[in-house]
Design an enzyme around this catalytic site. Structure first.
Site, short mmCIF file in Angstrom:
data_model
loop_
_atom_site.label_atom_id
_atom_site.label_comp_id
_atom_site.label_asym_id
_atom_site.label_seq_id
_atom_site.Cartn_x
_atom_site.Cartn_y
_atom_site.Cartn_z
N ARG A 1 0.83 -1.22 0.00
CA ARG A 1 0.00 0.00 0.00
C ARG A 1 0.85 1.26 0.00
O ARG A 1 1.93 1.29 0.59
CB ARG A 1 -0.87 0.05 1.27
CG ARG A 1 -1.90 -1.04 1.37
CD ARG A 1 -2.60 -0.89 2.73
NE ARG A 1 -3.21 -2.13 3.15
CZ ARG A 1 -4.52 -2.40 3.01
NH1 ARG A 1 -5.32 -1.51 2.48
NH2 ARG A 1 -5.01 -3.56 3.40
N GLY B 1 -7.37 7.50 -1.62
CA GLY B 1 -7.78 6.93 -2.90
C GLY B 1 -7.01 7.44 -4.11
O GLY B 1 -7.31 7.07 -5.24
N MET C 1 -3.64 7.18 -4.69
CA MET C 1 -2.53 6.35 -5.15
C MET C 1 -2.94 4.87 -5.14
O MET C 1 -4.07 4.55 -4.82
CB MET C 1 -1.31 6.63 -4.29
CG MET C 1 -0.76 8.05 -4.53
SD MET C 1 0.72 8.39 -3.58
CE MET C 1 0.08 8.40 -1.91
N HIS D 1 -23.58 40.87 0.65
CA HIS D 1 -24.54 41.48 1.58
C HIS D 1 -25.33 40.41 2.32
O HIS D 1 -25.45 40.43 3.54
CB HIS D 1 -25.48 42.41 0.80
CG HIS D 1 -26.51 43.08 1.66
ND1 HIS D 1 -27.75 42.54 1.91
CD2 HIS D 1 -26.44 44.24 2.37
CE1 HIS D 1 -28.42 43.35 2.71
NE2 HIS D 1 -27.65 44.39 3.00
N SER E 1 -10.25 50.71 15.15
CA SER E 1 -10.90 49.43 14.95
C SER E 1 -10.71 49.07 13.48
O SER E 1 -11.10 49.83 12.59
CB SER E 1 -12.38 49.51 15.30
OG SER E 1 -12.99 48.26 15.03
N CYS F 1 -13.20 44.71 13.67
CA CYS F 1 -14.64 44.51 13.62
C CYS F 1 -15.09 44.00 12.26
O CYS F 1 -16.26 43.93 11.98
CB CYS F 1 -15.39 45.79 13.98
SG CYS F 1 -15.07 47.15 12.84
#
Lengths: 875, 875
Positions: free
Chosen positions: B92, B101, B103, B437, B756, B823
């Site tokens: 593996r 999944g 290789m 928005h 801010s 903010c």
């Protein structure tokens, strides 16, 4: 307190011309003239420092005033208030910075019931004496006592005596006091009034508007009066030491006999040319020329002076650097250098770079212009004078242009108007600022351009302005120097310099051109910055080369996608639904682009040409309504539904920050590939012809190093498809116009071979000002003094400039010696060029017509830096 | 080269769990399990270093492979290819980062014509042996030889023997070779194929998409195979050491007798609960619990494991940290701390802050959901589950809300839709990104929100999606966690935590709430950053306080101007033609604003409330067409012509960078004055009531110190008009959201009392990305790996972040100790909060519902900084 009063007169002075802050402009000038031996009526100046103290503690006596007055009386040989031969004085304001007409003045001070008779006797003209007294009463009443001027007006009295009586009566009634008979009291009160006038509302408003600090204060100059209206051997005049229109070294001016200065200004009488004074009073004339040329030598600049002759005796009242035309400025600077009055460096600093623009532009015939009314005023966006039939659409402009000159009049322009703008002599818009589409593109085309003329009411087929209505085809004229819109057809004259450069006028036949050539040669020798031009078309490139451009700093390739033949292909490209379809449409554009590039590169053989890849959002190429979609789809042979769908789908809320620049190149790599192939194939073909070319491919709007690499990889891929491109001398770099790019400049420069600052967009984003919209608030900002200058006209050095410096520093960390230039509009602004020089850029690029100005500004920047030495910093 | 092969098995291992880079995740996990004494089938891992060498020189033998294989054979007690009892192995891949999944794998390796008979004899099941061989031939043919899988497919053969024959025949035909009988040759070829699969196209694409470097390489693990399908005492299962749904400490899992792992996964048979294994095989069960709880202790986290029982013998095949719900994560973290398995700090780092959102949101009943089809998928913009009647306009939503729950479905939302958004349970839009928005405002309201769902075709009264058409009133459901749109009404369950916080459920009745409280108390004790909420309404503020907000960081006052009563007044204000008219209109708004502020300040008594002054451009309040203008003008009692004129005049090309923020305050000082008076009067009245208030007035969009001073002077002027305001505890500061403000932060901070950061706008301008438009290209950028993350979801630390750091540093130079917060939307993003902590901010502010997540993220940031010590830097 330092010395409070500075005396001048008798060929001596306590002060000198360098003391403007202390003595005001006027006081310093008089001191300097006096020192120069000019016959200046004696007087003294009370300093601004006294004024400042006076503002803190009003009403205090001025120290030393009496002593100064006595010295003045001795020098003048007359005494204030004297019953036989009284001294009269003027009391004038004068601050460090000129504030014309904003502050107060009292003339003829010293008269009273006694001395007026002395003046009458001495002058032999009682009416003159009484009228002079009346003027004092009126002026004193108004300026010192605050009586409104109109109160003194009256139905013309029978004679001078009655008029004086009326004035004294008004004074008494309005002030409830007698007119002060004591001349010393008059003087003290007048000085105090002059100081106070620093704080009158007009002056405060003016200072606010002109950025003059409120705490400077004004000086106050008390000077003996002389009178030009004392008969035939008296008179008054103004003159220039050199011709202010041409710069020729010749006496120039006007003289009016038996008159005072205000009579010349009022235009009531017609003065005679100064030269005729030579015949009338040869001694006075000789003395005048000797004195004024002495002043010119001493002050080392052409002078504009005022003088009075009182009974054969010459007095100089004022001298200052003469205002002059651009042509005169050039000639005076060059001549004075040759006369060893100034150095070459000084000569280069003497000429305002912006004035050079004037030399390249058609101008109105000034005399003819006076007969044409000014209808409105907008922003002067593209210099020059243009007159033509008005057209309200681009198509109308194109067809009208077949019949004669055209002015394109639009609410605002957009890329669809390009063909109309090209066809027009001038462009006039109702909205938009100095960097609106009309301004930027129009100026780039060298068109005369007036924008943001809010008084225009533009309909589909008519224009209302200034109470009149104009229809398509009517004549208007616009002045791109002043922003004025003029009624009718004002004749224009082509630029002499440009005709010489273009070869349509022999240089030997143009004095101006010889001066221009010499001066520009000096400028080129002094500068370090290279100057390139922004140009998209071979014709513009040729023009730019004539004007001294050392390469193309910005070729906007998107301009190549407009036009009748190309727009349909562009449309097909945009509505393509698969990369394959799009590649097919681009395949049709490829040969056109290649030829565009060949034309430009050939024109600039031997010089670098920066080609910016596709930049605008795709919706700029799309129709604005379904009918237009229908029509244009038909022309392009595509489905109209698809066209209209695309127009709606691609519409953006904030296109400035939308899907454009390299973002399009990322989502539509086929476009980048096509453009890169076109540049390289063009270069290759020219090289095969033996033409030396150096294209610089510029990726726009890069913010992330990853997107630059993505685009540069596409250019590399295109190069693989153009045989022989490995041996071409080309480079790939980027436009720095997104604030983020400045921050990550080091990483970008590891891959990018050059930077070119797009300061328009960088300003938009750094300030958050949309240049399409900032007109809504910028005027108010400028009026309130919140901004020092329109940031799109002059670079915001503190904000945007710091990001530019950051990007240069960081970029050169990533790639030592990185070539940095600027191609935004600021590249043609002299003040901004100074900044770019100091920021260490390699070149600036601007509209072709601004190239000479930029060359001079670059020279000035280098000279100023040299003079300031290491101590020079950005203020 | 270092050691090329690491052995594991027999309770020992050469490697350990820390060697993921060398052994891959799988190899490191098996080594760790082996060391822990778990019964792991023996095997060995060939390192990624070998893979890298192999990429440079393909085909080279793996050094030591034969020796490792012999050791494996000894440990397993069987030999590869043995005729009696053959060893079978799996080969593996396994890289440092999981690439599920992508290789290749080869199973059952070691079979050939001889050994298959041995397997048949040993297993007593010849069909099983033959089928196992067939699988090897197929897999080997596909993975190693590159034969497409489908070539091996065939009409079902009569028996296992025939099927094997067919497979061998296909192999021979397609590869023109015989299937390799030599098991060692099989092994060498399989290892080589696994290494090569690192570079297969799927893997390359996956790595690009997930930012995994291409040069890491994969490890290759060879392990003895065990079989759960060898009769009744065999079987296979999966289990958890703690309940992954609740976090309770109890065995949990499933077991299927006589089966292999793939049979469980395929769902062909129904497994039994793990607990029933206790009865079936008590020894195995006891052993399983002992081993897995040992693994949990050793690995210090709840485990999710796979096991196989072969003829009564237990094998652990895999173990890893268990995926868990948010509730389970909390409980496990707290319990493990109490069990002294981990420290409090570790517990705080164990929970994903984003997962806390889940605890506050209604969720779909998972079982019920399975019966509902997924119609489309958009962007998950506001977490939670919502179901309701669909409404296509805000008005329709409001009226439908009277009858039941509503989903507002819009192409996109705008401020006119606010009332509809408030009335709806959820919001679904066709366009817009995570900061559109709808997303920002909807999330702020705590609404479930799915945006940018491009598959919606929204008409005026119908919605087409997934081939179906829906009308107003039809039921849909949306999942704000995943972005899915589901058919019909999916039942939801309210949040248990929220019910406890709101007092509608007794905390004693909620185990989850007790864990939540404990955990959040720990988080609060660990953090330095304060956490505030963005809220405009008292109800939101109350909610925010319950969720732990320590103040309001952003109250958007413009939200107060919408609504039926206010919009007409706003309209009157906008069309006012003189400052007096405007003041009159504002006078009508003043009492409403004052009450708004009183409500908010009262709710947040004792805590700071930052009130941002009017920010959006005025045209946002104006109608979009003449009819609407007519209607709204009538409601406001103003001239419709004026309204429509204003709408056209104020329209902007790039509203984001237009006439808004303090620019409006400068041109319309009356607005600033009114708002300042309203804040101060509200504060004053509350103070008189004994309520403790601390309003912070925030001036938006400042770029120049001069404009800040202009606005602050207006606030001072307003204060003069509010009696007693001098004794109020308020401050005035600014929002930093324009790049220029970061550059000139020192000068701004000399006047401004706090900063801010509005990181939404700062990101827009720094990157030049309009958040309304960037959806047109951002997906492609993310897919191409040009951006690491959506810069509006997670702060761009390198670009925008540097400007934030610059502003903090410079700001605190101008004003030592300057309070700085954020903010923008990033204030609620855990990764960004980490950055803000390191940048030295004082607080973050976010939507109320993100407050708990922000509290935890702040704690994690503090802990990480502490752990990293001074050496910590931004990656």
């Amino acid at each position: 307190m330092a010395k409070p009063i500075f005396f001048f007169g008798d060929g001596r002075a306590d002060g000198h011309g360098g003391l403007k802050a202390l003595l005001g402009g006027k006081g310093a000038g008089l001191a300097e003239m006096s020192r120069a031996g000019a016959p200046v009526p004696p007087g003294f100046t009370i300093t601004t420092e006294v004024c400042r103290a006076h503002r803190r503690a009003p009403g205090r006596a001025v120290p030393g005033l009496e002593r100064a007055l006595r010295r003045l009386e001795r020098s003048a040989g007359r005494r204030l208030g004297d019953a036989q031969d009284p001294l009269l004085v003027s009391v004038r304001s004068g601050a460090k910075f000129s504030m014309p007409g904003m502050m107060d003045t009292v003339l003829n001070l010293g008269l009273n019931a006694v001395s007026v008779e002395g003046l009458a006797a001495r002058s032999g003209d009682r009416a003159f004496a009484l009228d002079t007294f009346r003027r004092l009463v009126t002026m004193f009443g108004n300026v010192v006592m605050g009586v409104p001027k109109e109160r003194f007006e009256s139905p013309r009295e029978a004679g001078a005596e009655a008029a004086l009586g009326h004035a004294l009566e008004v004074f008494r009634r309005e002030t409830r006091r007698e007119f002060p008979e004591d001349p010393r009291e008059q003087l003290r009160a007048a000085v105090e009034a002059v100081f106070k006038s620093w704080d009158n509302p007009r002056a405060v408003t003016y200072r606010r508007a002109n950025g003059i600090p409120d705490d400077l204060g004004t000086a106050c100059t008390v000077q003996a009066m002389v009178f030009g209206n004392r008969g035939g051997r008296s008179g008054t005049g103004v003159g220039f030491t050199r011709n202010p229109a041409t710069g020729a070294k010749e006496p120039y001016g006007e003289y009016l006999a038996d008159a005072q200065g205000e009579d010349v200004v009022s235009g009531a009488a017609t003065p005679m040319p100064l030269k005729r004074l030579k015949r009338a009073m040869p001694e006075v004339y000789r003395r005048l020329l000797a004195v004024t040329s002495g002043l010119e030598r001493r002050l080392r600049d052409a002078q504009d002076y005022e003088f009075t002759v009182e009974r054969g005796r010459l007095y100089l009242l004022q001298t200052r650097a003469a205002k002059r035309t651009a042509a005169a400025a050039l000639r005076i600077a060059v001549d004075m250098t040759r006369e060893r009055l100034i150095t070459r460096e000084e000569a280069l600093l003497r000429v305002d770079p912006a004035a050079l623009d004037q030399l390249l532009k058609p101008v109105f015939d000034e005399k003819a212009r006076r007969g044409h009314a000014t209808l409105a005023k907008g922003l002067p966006a593209g210099p020059g004078a243009a007159t033509g039939h008005i057209a309200f659409s681009a198509d109308a402009a194109v067809s009208a242009a077949k019949r004669g000159p055209v002015l394109l009049v639009r609410p605002e322009t957009n890329p669809d108007d390009i063909h109309g703008m090209m066809a027009a002599q001038g462009i006039l818009t109702a909205t938009g600022g100095l960097t609106s589409h009309a301004a930027v593109v129009g100026r780039g085309m060298g068109k005369v351009c007036v924008v943001g003329c809010g008084d225009l009411d533009i309909g589909a087929h008519s224009l209302k302005v200034g109470g009149r209505t104009f229809k398509e085809g009517d004549y208007l004229s616009i002045d791109g120097f002043t922003g004025e819109v003029l009624l009718g057809e004002v004749p224009t004259q082509p630029s002499e310099v440009l005709r010489c450069l273009e070869g349509t006028l022999a240089p030997s036949r143009s004095v101006l051109f010889r001066y221009y050539s010499t001066f520009m040669r000096w400028a080129d020798a002094a500068r370090r910055l290279k100057v390139r031009a922004n140009a998209d078309r071979p014709g513009d490139a040729r023009e730019a080369r004539l004007l001294g451009a050392e390469g193309i700093g910005l070729c906007r390739t998107e301009h190549m996608f407009f036009g009748e033949k190309r727009l349909p292909k562009m449309l097909a490209m945009i509505v393509a639904e698969t990369p394959q379809e799009r590649e097919r449409a681009l395949g049709a554009l490829f040969p056109l682009q290649k030829e565009d590039f060949k034309g430009l590169l050939r024109e600039m053989a031997g010089l670098p040409v920066t080609i910016r890849f596709f930049d605008p959002p795709l919706h700029e190429f799309l129709p604005h309504g379904p009918e237009e979609a229908q029509r244009r789809a038909a022309a392009a042979g595509v489905d109209p539904g698809k066209v209209w769908d695309a127009a709606r789908r691609l519409k953006e809320m904030n296109p400035m920050m939308g899907h454009r620049g390299c973002r399009l190149g990322v989502t539509h790599p086929e476009i980048t590939l096509m453009q890169a192939r076109a540049v390289l194939a063009a270069a290759r073909e020219l090289k095969d012809e033996g033409v030396s070319v150096s294209p610089e491919i510029m990726i726009p709007l890069v913010g992330y190093p990853s997107e630059y690499r993505h685009q540069a990889a596409l250019v590399a891929e295109a190069a693989k498809r153009v045989p022989g491109s490995a041996r071409l001398a080309y480079s790939v770099g980027t436009m720095i116009e997104v604030p983020r790019a400045c921050v990550v400049a080091e990483a970008i420069a590891r891959d990018a071979e050059f930077f070119s600052f797009g300061t328009n967009d960088l300003t938009q984003m750094t300030l958050g000002y949309s240049r399409d919209d900032y007109g809504k608030f910028i005027r108010e900002y400028l009026e309130l003094g919140l901004l020092p200058r329109d940031p799109f006209a002059g670079l915001d050095e503190v904000g945007v400039g710091e990001l530019v410096r950051m990007a240069v520093t960081r970029g050169r960390k990533g790639r030592p010696g990185l070539k940095c230039g600027v191609c935004g509009e600021h590249g043609g602004d002299p003040a901004s060029i100074g900044f770019f020089h100091r920021a260490g850029l390699d070149y600036v690029s601007c509209s072709p017509y601004r190239v000479p100005a930029a060359r001079l500004a670059a020279a000035q920047a280098a000279i100023r830096e040299k003079r300031a030495g290491k101590a020079y910093t950005t203020a």
